[in-house]
Design a protein around this motif. Structure first.
Motif, short mmCIF file in Angstrom:
data_model
loop_
_atom_site.label_atom_id
_atom_site.label_comp_id
_atom_site.label_asym_id
_atom_site.label_seq_id
_atom_site.Cartn_x
_atom_site.Cartn_y
_atom_site.Cartn_z
N ASN A 66 31.08 -16.25 -5.62
CA ASN A 66 31.24 -14.90 -6.16
C ASN A 66 32.74 -14.60 -6.19
N THR A 67 33.32 -14.55 -7.38
CA THR A 67 34.78 -14.41 -7.50
C THR A 67 35.26 -13.01 -7.13
N LYS A 68 34.37 -12.02 -7.12
CA LYS A 68 34.79 -10.68 -6.72
C LYS A 68 34.95 -10.57 -5.22
N THR A 69 34.04 -11.19 -4.49
CA THR A 69 34.09 -11.13 -3.02
C THR A 69 34.72 -12.38 -2.42
N ASN A 70 34.91 -13.42 -3.28
CA ASN A 70 35.43 -14.71 -2.83
C ASN A 70 34.53 -15.34 -1.76
N GLN A 71 33.24 -15.06 -1.87
CA GLN A 71 32.27 -15.60 -0.93
C GLN A 71 31.27 -16.51 -1.65
N PRO A 72 30.87 -17.61 -1.01
CA PRO A 72 29.87 -18.48 -1.63
C PRO A 72 28.49 -17.83 -1.62
N VAL A 73 27.71 -18.14 -2.63
CA VAL A 73 26.32 -17.68 -2.67
C VAL A 73 25.51 -18.66 -1.83
N GLN A 74 24.92 -18.16 -0.75
CA GLN A 74 24.26 -19.02 0.21
C GLN A 74 22.75 -18.86 0.17
N ASP A 75 22.07 -19.95 0.41
CA ASP A 75 20.61 -19.97 0.59
C ASP A 75 19.88 -19.26 -0.54
N SER A 76 20.33 -19.51 -1.75
CA SER A 76 19.69 -18.93 -2.92
C SER A 76 18.63 -19.89 -3.46
N GLU A 77 17.79 -19.41 -4.36
CA GLU A 77 16.86 -20.28 -5.08
C GLU A 77 17.56 -20.75 -6.34
N VAL A 78 17.99 -22.02 -6.32
CA VAL A 78 18.77 -22.58 -7.43
C VAL A 78 17.93 -23.63 -8.13
N THR A 79 17.82 -23.50 -9.45
CA THR A 79 17.10 -24.49 -10.25
C THR A 79 18.08 -25.24 -11.15
N PHE A 80 17.70 -26.49 -11.46
CA PHE A 80 18.59 -27.41 -12.18
C PHE A 80 17.74 -28.15 -13.20
N LEU A 81 18.00 -27.92 -14.50
CA LEU A 81 17.18 -28.52 -15.55
C LEU A 81 18.06 -29.11 -16.65
N PRO A 82 18.19 -30.44 -16.72
CA PRO A 82 18.94 -31.08 -17.81
C PRO A 82 18.02 -31.39 -18.99
#
Length: 298
Positions: A66-82
């Motif tokens: 997150n570039t506004k807070t300079n904090q990483p997004v942690q423990d999110s539900e992330v999907t990856f589809l090529p």
């Protein structure tokens, strides 16, 4: 005359083993940023081996900042589809981990993708979704896939005797030794859609899963004419372990060109693909390769 035909037959459509031996084998195992892009205030970066997406197995490491807070997004539900779009606008995918796994110690999301096509233009598209603050974000990005430089990470695709589409991709060893090496491979099968397509890109229409409970029978051989089709002792067939991948042992008794001949068996021990190869010593003649095989070089 018989000798003439034997020598002549060895020069047509044969592997250029000398050229193969001159290939430089990459030794780096460093992960570098491969692509980086933004979605609103979020910076998404993906790292892979040598900073390149290769044809074959790729470990994926993804970070969201997150570039506004300079904090990483942690423990999110992330999907990856090529998704690959060919010249006829036909869409397909490759084996991949759709829901990435969060690793808190490294603050990144981990998964894999077995890219099955290289591309000069941007016809690979990556669709990613994630949540932050109870809000879902989606983004897509074009990317490129390069030819695999390390033959020890080669792959093959085929249709089995059961009519299903399969993929086998070598995962390890990256740099084999003249010794007994743990051999790790991924075995994947294409999941035919069980329902009509929803809104694009519908992940259910672009899905592979790890083949469960199969066996990969292994017969490694050196097919180069000067090597006479010889094999090695103490090899172990590949079976599935807790990580979902297939583990065995391949014993390389010398450096050079090797062919890993496989026979894929399902849970019922029925042959899905593969044929036995001759075990005869054949000096001066290129060795036979099975119906299901992967060439490697170290």
């Amino acid at each position: 005359m018989a000798v003439f035909f034997m020598l002549f037959s060895c020069t047509i459509d044969k592997t250029d083993f000398e050229a193969e031996m001159r290939r430089e084998i990459p030794q780096s195992i460093e992960f570098k940023e491969t692509i980086s892009f933004k979605k609103d205030e979020y910076q998404i970066s993906i790292s892979s081996l040598n900073g390149v997406f290769y044809k074959g197995y790729n470990e994926i490491r993804l970070k969201i900042l997150n570039t506004k807070t300079n904090q990483p997004v942690q423990d999110s539900e992330v999907t990856f589809l090529p998704i690959f779009i060919d010249d006829n606008a036909e869409k397909s995918t490759c084996p991949h981990q759709y829901q990435l796994t969060y690793e808190p110690d490294n603050q990144h999301y981990k998964g894999y993708s077995v890219f099955n096509k290289i591309n000069e233009s941007n016809n690979w598209n990556l669709y990613i979704s994630f949540t932050d603050g109870n809000q879902k974000y989606t983004v897509n990005q074009n990317f490129k896939v390069a030819e695999q430089e390390n033959k020890n990470l080669n792959m093959t695709e085929f249709v089995g005797n059961d009519g299903k589409k399969y993929c086998i991709a070598l995962i390890a060893p990256l740099s084999p030794k003249v010794a007994e090496n743990e051999l790790i491979a991924g075995v994947y099968q294409y999941d035919e859609p069980a329902q009509s397509a929803g809104e694009y890109p519908d992940a259910f229409q672009f899905s592979y899963s790890k083949a469960e409970g199969y066996t990969l029978l292994l017969d490694p051989r050196m097919p180069e004419p000067s090597m006479g089709n010889h094999s090695s002792p103490n090899n172990v067939d590949l079976t599935q372990k807790e990580d979902g991948n297939y583990h065995g042992v391949v014993n390389y008794t010398m450096t050079g060109n090797w062919t890993l001949n496989f026979i894929l068996l399902n849970k019922a021990k029925e042959i899905i693909k593969g044929t036995e190869v001759s075990k005869k010593f054949t000096p001066g003649i290129e060795g036979e390769k099975g119906e299901l095989h992967i060439d490697i070089l170290f």
